[in-house]
Write a protein that holds these residues in place. Structure first.
Motif, PDB file in Angstrom:
ATOM      1  N   GLN A  50       0.834  -1.203   0.000  1.00  0.00           N
ATOM      2  CA  GLN A  50       0.000   0.000   0.000  1.00  0.00           C
ATOM      3  C   GLN A  50       0.868   1.253   0.000  1.00  0.00           C
ATOM      4  O   GLN A  50       0.573   2.229  -0.687  1.00  0.00           O
ATOM      5  CB  GLN A  50      -0.904   0.021   1.237  1.00  0.00           C
ATOM      6  N   ALA A  51       1.942   1.210   0.773  1.00  0.00           N
ATOM      7  CA  ALA A  51       2.847   2.357   0.840  1.00  0.00           C
ATOM      8  C   ALA A  51       3.458   2.638  -0.525  1.00  0.00           C
ATOM      9  O   ALA A  51       3.513   3.787  -0.969  1.00  0.00           O
ATOM     10  CB  ALA A  51       3.944   2.095   1.865  1.00  0.00           C
ATOM     11  N   ALA A  52       3.894   1.578  -1.189  1.00  0.00           N
ATOM     12  CA  ALA A  52       4.514   1.746  -2.506  1.00  0.00           C
ATOM     13  C   ALA A  52       3.507   2.304  -3.502  1.00  0.00           C
ATOM     14  O   ALA A  52       3.834   3.173  -4.315  1.00  0.00           O
ATOM     15  CB  ALA A  52       5.068   0.409  -2.996  1.00  0.00           C
ATOM     16  N   ALA A  53       2.263   1.810  -3.411  1.00  0.00           N
ATOM     17  CA  ALA A  53       1.226   2.278  -4.334  1.00  0.00           C
ATOM     18  C   ALA A  53       0.866   3.730  -4.050  1.00  0.00           C
ATOM     19  O   ALA A  53       0.472   4.469  -4.942  1.00  0.00           O
ATOM     20  CB  ALA A  53      -0.008   1.391  -4.224  1.00  0.00           C
ATOM     21  N   ALA A  54       1.013   4.146  -2.797  1.00  0.00           N
ATOM     22  CA  ALA A  54       0.595   5.490  -2.400  1.00  0.00           C
ATOM     23  C   ALA A  54       1.657   6.549  -2.686  1.00  0.00           C
ATOM     24  O   ALA A  54       1.348   7.731  -2.705  1.00  0.00           O
ATOM     25  CB  ALA A  54       0.254   5.503  -0.914  1.00  0.00           C
ATOM     26  N   CYS A  55       2.885   6.131  -2.883  1.00  0.00           N
ATOM     27  CA  CYS A  55       3.952   7.115  -3.101  1.00  0.00           C
ATOM     28  C   CYS A  55       3.682   7.905  -4.378  1.00  0.00           C
ATOM     29  O   CYS A  55       3.580   7.318  -5.449  1.00  0.00           O
ATOM     30  CB  CYS A  55       5.311   6.419  -3.198  1.00  0.00           C
ATOM     31  N   PRO A  56       3.562   9.209  -4.266  1.00  0.00           N
ATOM     32  CA  PRO A  56       3.189  10.030  -5.428  1.00  0.00           C
ATOM     33  C   PRO A  56       4.247  10.041  -6.527  1.00  0.00           C
ATOM     34  O   PRO A  56       3.943  10.345  -7.669  1.00  0.00           O
ATOM     35  CB  PRO A  56       3.016  11.436  -4.855  1.00  0.00           C
ATOM     36  N   VAL A  57       5.485   9.737  -6.185  1.00  0.00           N
ATOM     37  CA  VAL A  57       6.542   9.798  -7.200  1.00  0.00           C
ATOM     38  C   VAL A  57       7.131   8.419  -7.513  1.00  0.00           C
ATOM     39  O   VAL A  57       8.181   8.292  -8.132  1.00  0.00           O
ATOM     40  CB  VAL A  57       7.668  10.774  -6.779  1.00  0.00           C
ATOM     41  N   GLN A  58       6.440   7.373  -7.068  1.00  0.00           N
ATOM     42  CA  GLN A  58       6.886   5.983  -7.308  1.00  0.00           C
ATOM     43  C   GLN A  58       8.351   5.765  -6.953  1.00  0.00           C
ATOM     44  O   GLN A  58       9.110   5.177  -7.724  1.00  0.00           O
ATOM     45  CB  GLN A  58       6.659   5.576  -8.774  1.00  0.00           C
ATOM     46  N   ALA A  59       8.733   6.255  -5.785  1.00  0.00           N
ATOM     47  CA  ALA A  59      10.127   6.121  -5.367  1.00  0.00           C
ATOM     48  C   ALA A  59      10.400   4.787  -4.688  1.00  0.00           C
ATOM     49  O   ALA A  59      11.549   4.427  -4.471  1.00  0.00           O
ATOM     50  CB  ALA A  59      10.492   7.272  -4.430  1.00  0.00           C
ATOM     51  N   ILE A  60       9.335   4.071  -4.337  1.00  0.00           N
ATOM     52  CA  ILE A  60       9.516   2.825  -3.589  1.00  0.00           C
ATOM     53  C   ILE A  60       9.531   1.635  -4.541  1.00  0.00           C
ATOM     54  O   ILE A  60       8.552   1.369  -5.232  1.00  0.00           O
ATOM     55  CB  ILE A  60       8.388   2.643  -2.553  1.00  0.00           C
ATOM     56  N   LEU A  61      10.664   0.965  -4.578  1.00  0.00           N
ATOM     57  CA  LEU A  61      10.798  -0.216  -5.417  1.00  0.00           C
ATOM     58  C   LEU A  61      10.772  -1.439  -4.524  1.00  0.00           C
ATOM     59  O   LEU A  61      11.397  -1.466  -3.464  1.00  0.00           O
ATOM     60  CB  LEU A  61      12.125  -0.167  -6.177  1.00  0.00           C
ATOM     61  N   LEU A  62      10.044  -2.452  -4.959  1.00  0.00           N
ATOM     62  CA  LEU A  62       9.946  -3.670  -4.169  1.00  0.00           C
ATOM     63  C   LEU A  62      10.488  -4.836  -4.977  1.00  0.00           C
ATOM     64  O   LEU A  62      10.314  -4.903  -6.183  1.00  0.00           O
ATOM     65  CB  LEU A  62       8.481  -3.948  -3.813  1.00  0.00           C
TER      66      LEU A  62
END
Ligand code: SF4
Length: 69
Positions: free
Chosen positions: A48-60
């Motif tokens: 959810q956190a990754a999906a919520a990041c407005p700049v798609q900075a979270i890579l999984l």
């Protein structure tokens, strides 16, 4: 699952902290701290956190198992 945050992209919006406070922590305006290794019980929150990041900075990613422990 593992987290990699592109800190050059991260703008400190803290959406990830809101969704997964146990995994992400914001110190000051833009210093994001996070735990790279995601325990199973945090998976959903991290997604959810990754999906919520407005700049798609979270890579999984899933860790590559070498078989050696
Ligand atoms: S939601 Fe994205 S931009 Fe905001 S603090 Fe988290 S990683 Fe950075």
């Amino acid at each position: 699952m593992q987290i990699l945050v592109d800190l050059a992209r991260c703008q400190g919006y803290a959406q990830c902290v809101f969704h997964a406070p146990e995994m992400f922590e914001l110190h000051g305006e833009e210093a994001l701290l996070y735990h790279p290794a995601v325990p199973d019980e945090q998976r959903e929150r991290v997604l959810q956190a990754a999906a919520a990041c407005p700049v798609q900075a979270i890579l999984l990613g899933e860790g590559v198992s070498s078989g050696a422990r």
